[in-house]
Design a protein around this motif. Structure first.
Motif, PDB file in Angstrom:
ATOM      1  N   ALA A 145       8.208  -1.559  -0.569  1.00 23.57           N
ATOM      2  CA  ALA A 145       7.304  -0.900   0.373  1.00 23.57           C
ATOM      3  C   ALA A 145       8.036   0.139   1.210  1.00 23.57           C
ATOM      4  CB  ALA A 145       6.662  -1.941   1.293  1.00 23.57           C
ATOM      5  N   ALA A 146       7.331   1.201   1.556  1.00 22.75           N
ATOM      6  CA  ALA A 146       7.876   2.240   2.419  1.00 22.75           C
ATOM      7  C   ALA A 146       6.714   2.999   3.058  1.00 22.75           C
ATOM      8  CB  ALA A 146       8.774   3.196   1.635  1.00 22.75           C
ATOM      9  N   VAL A 147       7.037   3.803   4.041  1.00 23.22           N
ATOM     10  CA  VAL A 147       5.999   4.593   4.708  1.00 23.22           C
ATOM     11  C   VAL A 147       5.432   5.628   3.756  1.00 23.22           C
ATOM     12  CG1 VAL A 147       5.557   6.232   6.576  1.00 23.22           C
ATOM     13  CG2 VAL A 147       6.976   4.229   6.999  1.00 23.22           C
ATOM     14  N   THR A 148       6.302   6.248   2.974  1.00 20.02           N
ATOM     15  CA  THR A 148       5.886   7.297   2.052  1.00 20.02           C
ATOM     16  C   THR A 148       6.757   7.272   0.804  1.00 20.02           C
ATOM     17  OG1 THR A 148       5.356   9.673   1.934  1.00 20.02           O
ATOM     18  CG2 THR A 148       7.415   9.066   3.043  1.00 20.02           C
ATOM     19  N   LYS A 149       6.342   7.980  -0.238  1.00 20.79           N
ATOM     20  CA  LYS A 149       7.010   7.949  -1.537  1.00 20.79           C
ATOM     21  C   LYS A 149       8.495   8.266  -1.444  1.00 20.79           C
ATOM     22  CE  LYS A 149       6.977  10.325  -6.018  1.00 20.79           C
ATOM     23  NZ  LYS A 149       6.288  11.362  -6.860  1.00 20.79           N
ATOM     24  N   ASP A 150       8.856   9.271  -0.658  1.00 20.12           N
ATOM     25  CA  ASP A 150      10.246   9.717  -0.591  1.00 20.12           C
ATOM     26  C   ASP A 150      11.186   8.673   0.007  1.00 20.12           C
ATOM     27  OD1 ASP A 150       9.548  12.112  -1.716  1.00 20.12           O
ATOM     28  OD2 ASP A 150       9.442  13.208   0.181  1.00 20.12           O
ATOM     29  N   GLU A 151      10.636   7.636   0.683  1.00 19.67           N
ATOM     30  CA  GLU A 151      11.465   6.629   1.330  1.00 19.67           C
ATOM     31  C   GLU A 151      11.559   5.335   0.525  1.00 19.67           C
ATOM     32  OE1 GLU A 151      13.439   6.838   3.928  1.00 19.67           O
ATOM     33  OE2 GLU A 151      12.930   8.949   4.236  1.00 19.67           O
ATOM     34  N   ASN A 153       9.538  -6.563 -12.437  1.00 10.90           N
ATOM     35  CA  ASN A 153       8.200  -5.983 -12.358  1.00 10.90           C
ATOM     36  C   ASN A 153       8.035  -5.450 -10.934  1.00 10.90           C
ATOM     37  OD1 ASN A 153       7.474  -7.155 -15.009  1.00 10.90           O
ATOM     38  ND2 ASN A 153       7.518  -9.088 -13.893  1.00 10.90           N
ATOM     39  N   VAL A 154       8.172  -4.135 -10.764  1.00 10.53           N
ATOM     40  CA  VAL A 154       8.175  -3.548  -9.433  1.00 10.53           C
ATOM     41  C   VAL A 154       6.788  -3.045  -9.067  1.00 10.53           C
ATOM     42  CG1 VAL A 154       9.194  -1.828  -7.913  1.00 10.53           C
ATOM     43  CG2 VAL A 154      10.598  -2.909  -9.680  1.00 10.53           C
ATOM     44  N   HIS A 155       6.304  -3.500  -7.911  1.00 15.90           N
ATOM     45  CA  HIS A 155       5.005  -3.079  -7.385  1.00 15.90           C
ATOM     46  C   HIS A 155       5.266  -2.228  -6.150  1.00 15.90           C
ATOM     47  CE1 HIS A 155       3.063  -6.134  -9.976  1.00 15.90           C
ATOM     48  NE2 HIS A 155       4.163  -6.825  -9.704  1.00 15.90           N
ATOM     49  N   TYR A 156       5.040  -0.936  -6.288  1.00 18.21           N
ATOM     50  CA  TYR A 156       5.302  -0.017  -5.187  1.00 18.21           C
ATOM     51  C   TYR A 156       4.099   0.045  -4.256  1.00 18.21           C
ATOM     52  CZ  TYR A 156       9.092   1.680  -8.198  1.00 18.21           C
ATOM     53  OH  TYR A 156      10.209   1.761  -8.976  1.00 18.21           O
ATOM     54  N   CYS A 157       4.386   0.157  -2.968  1.00 16.64           N
ATOM     55  CA  CYS A 157       3.300   0.400  -2.028  1.00 16.64           C
ATOM     56  C   CYS A 157       3.788   1.300  -0.904  1.00 16.64           C
ATOM     57  CB  CYS A 157       2.697  -0.893  -1.480  1.00 16.64           C
ATOM     58  SG  CYS A 157       3.793  -1.916  -0.507  1.00 16.64           S
ATOM     59  N   THR A 158       2.941   2.211  -0.489  1.00 15.67           N
ATOM     60  CA  THR A 158       3.275   3.148   0.583  1.00 15.67           C
ATOM     61  C   THR A 158       2.154   3.162   1.615  1.00 15.67           C
ATOM     62  OG1 THR A 158       2.338   4.941  -0.767  1.00 15.67           O
ATOM     63  CG2 THR A 158       4.733   4.657  -0.817  1.00 15.67           C
ATOM     64  N   ASP A 159       2.555   3.295   2.866  1.00 15.47           N
ATOM     65  CA  ASP A 159       1.561   3.315   3.942  1.00 15.47           C
ATOM     66  C   ASP A 159       0.564   4.446   3.759  1.00 15.47           C
ATOM     67  OD1 ASP A 159       3.206   1.344   4.872  1.00 15.47           O
ATOM     68  OD2 ASP A 159       3.728   2.328   6.759  1.00 15.47           O
ATOM     69  N   ASP A 160       1.066   5.609   3.308  1.00 16.21           N
ATOM     70  CA  ASP A 160       0.193   6.790   3.203  1.00 16.21           C
ATOM     71  C   ASP A 160      -0.437   6.953   1.828  1.00 16.21           C
ATOM     72  OD1 ASP A 160       2.328   7.606   1.662  1.00 16.21           O
ATOM     73  OD2 ASP A 160       2.870   9.326   2.918  1.00 16.21           O
ATOM     74  N   GLY A 161      -0.147   6.034   0.901  1.00 21.50           N
ATOM     75  CA  GLY A 161      -0.744   6.114  -0.423  1.00 21.50           C
ATOM     76  C   GLY A 161      -0.161   7.193  -1.312  1.00 21.50           C
ATOM     77  N   SER A 162       1.012   7.736  -0.957  1.00 22.90           N
ATOM     78  CA  SER A 162       1.607   8.814  -1.747  1.00 22.90           C
ATOM     79  C   SER A 162       2.182   8.318  -3.071  1.00 22.90           C
ATOM     80  CB  SER A 162       2.691   9.538  -0.933  1.00 22.90           C
ATOM     81  OG  SER A 162       3.654   8.627  -0.436  1.00 22.90           O
TER      82      SER A 162
END
Length: 266
Positions: free
Chosen positions: A135-141, A154-163
């Motif tokens: 998890a991160a605030v945005t994709k770049d982080e 099995n990596v599940h990505y999540c971002t606060d801003d949905g990027s």
């Protein structure tokens, strides 16, 4: 054990995100000891000293991932390959890395993915089935997801801003995963407000877990008492930084507040 600082040369620097860099340096495992995932080292820039989670443990090599959030970390970010730092440790109570053939959930928020990478990569090598919430605030982080995918996670990505990946917080992503999956054990590291939410979710699902906490540290030896938490008086540098869920229940300040260098709550 004090473990006087060893002067090490930075052999590689990786720009992970706009705010996070990884520093690799040689570490004589036979002489200095091999750290366990979840332990930390004290890093000395010849002016000040701060604790840093161990992000990677390789053959006679360690790595720390540092987020630029203040004067000390900004100075580290200015270092170049060939520059030297002081490192002492490792210290602390790390993660339980004895599992084999289990279904594991590892959840990391922001630079909290550094120790999560350490434990998840270790457990993958031991034949465990590992799901990772990165998890991160945005994709770049986002941090360490690609390396863990290469190891078979099995990596599940999540971002606060949905990027990138799931739009929302790590808590939301975890709830979604638990609709279709269950796990033998979980590991969590990130902002404490995030970990408190994850703790409640995993407790409801009856999934045992370990949580890596962060507090202001000075000595790393359990002497100064600077990093003690309320209730049991546990020292994060000795009894922690990793605690199991039954001990988290006893830390009344968990997810509510912490103390600065002068002991004031914030």
């Amino acid at each position: 054990m004090i473990n006087e600082p060893k002067i090490v040369e930075i052999k590689e620097i990786i720009d992970e995100t706009p705010t996070i860099k990884t520093f690799k340096f040689d570490w004589d495992m036979e002489t200095l000891g091999k750290p366990n995932p979840g332990e930390f080292v004290m890093v000395w820039n010849f002016k000040n000293e701060k604790p840093m989670s161990i992000a990677q443990i390789n053959d006679n090599e360690l790595a720390i991932s540092v987020k630029n959030i203040g004067e000390f970390t900004s100075q580290l970010h200015e270092l170049k390959i060939g520059d030297k730092i002081g490192v002492r440790g490792s210290y602390g109570n790390g993660f339980n890395n004895t599992f084999e053939g289990k279904k594991i959930l590892a959840i990391g928020g922001g630079v909290g993915m550094a120790p999560i990478h350490s434990i998840a990569s270790d457990l993958l090598k031991k034949g465990n089935d590992v799901d990772v919430v990165a998890a991160a605030v945005t994709k770049d982080e986002l941090l360490y997801g690609d390396l863990l995918e290469k190891l078979g996670a099995n990596v599940h990505y999540c971002t606060d801003d949905g990027s990138f990946g799931f739009r929302g917080f790590a808590t939301d992503c975890t709830i979604n995963l638990l609709e279709d999956s269950t796990y033998d054990y979980a590991f969590v590291c990130g902002p404490e407000i995030m970990m408190k939410g994850i703790f409640d979710i995993l407790e409801d699902a009856k999934i045992p877990a370990q949580y890596s906490l962060e507090r202001y540290m000075k000595c790393a030896l359990g002497v100064c008492g600077q990093c003690c938490v309320d209730s049991e008086g546990w020292r994060i540098c000795v009894e922690g930084p990793v605690f199991e869920n039954d001990k988290i229940y006893k830390i009344t300040e968990f997810g509510k507040y912490r103390r600065d260098a002068s002991g004031v709550k914030f």
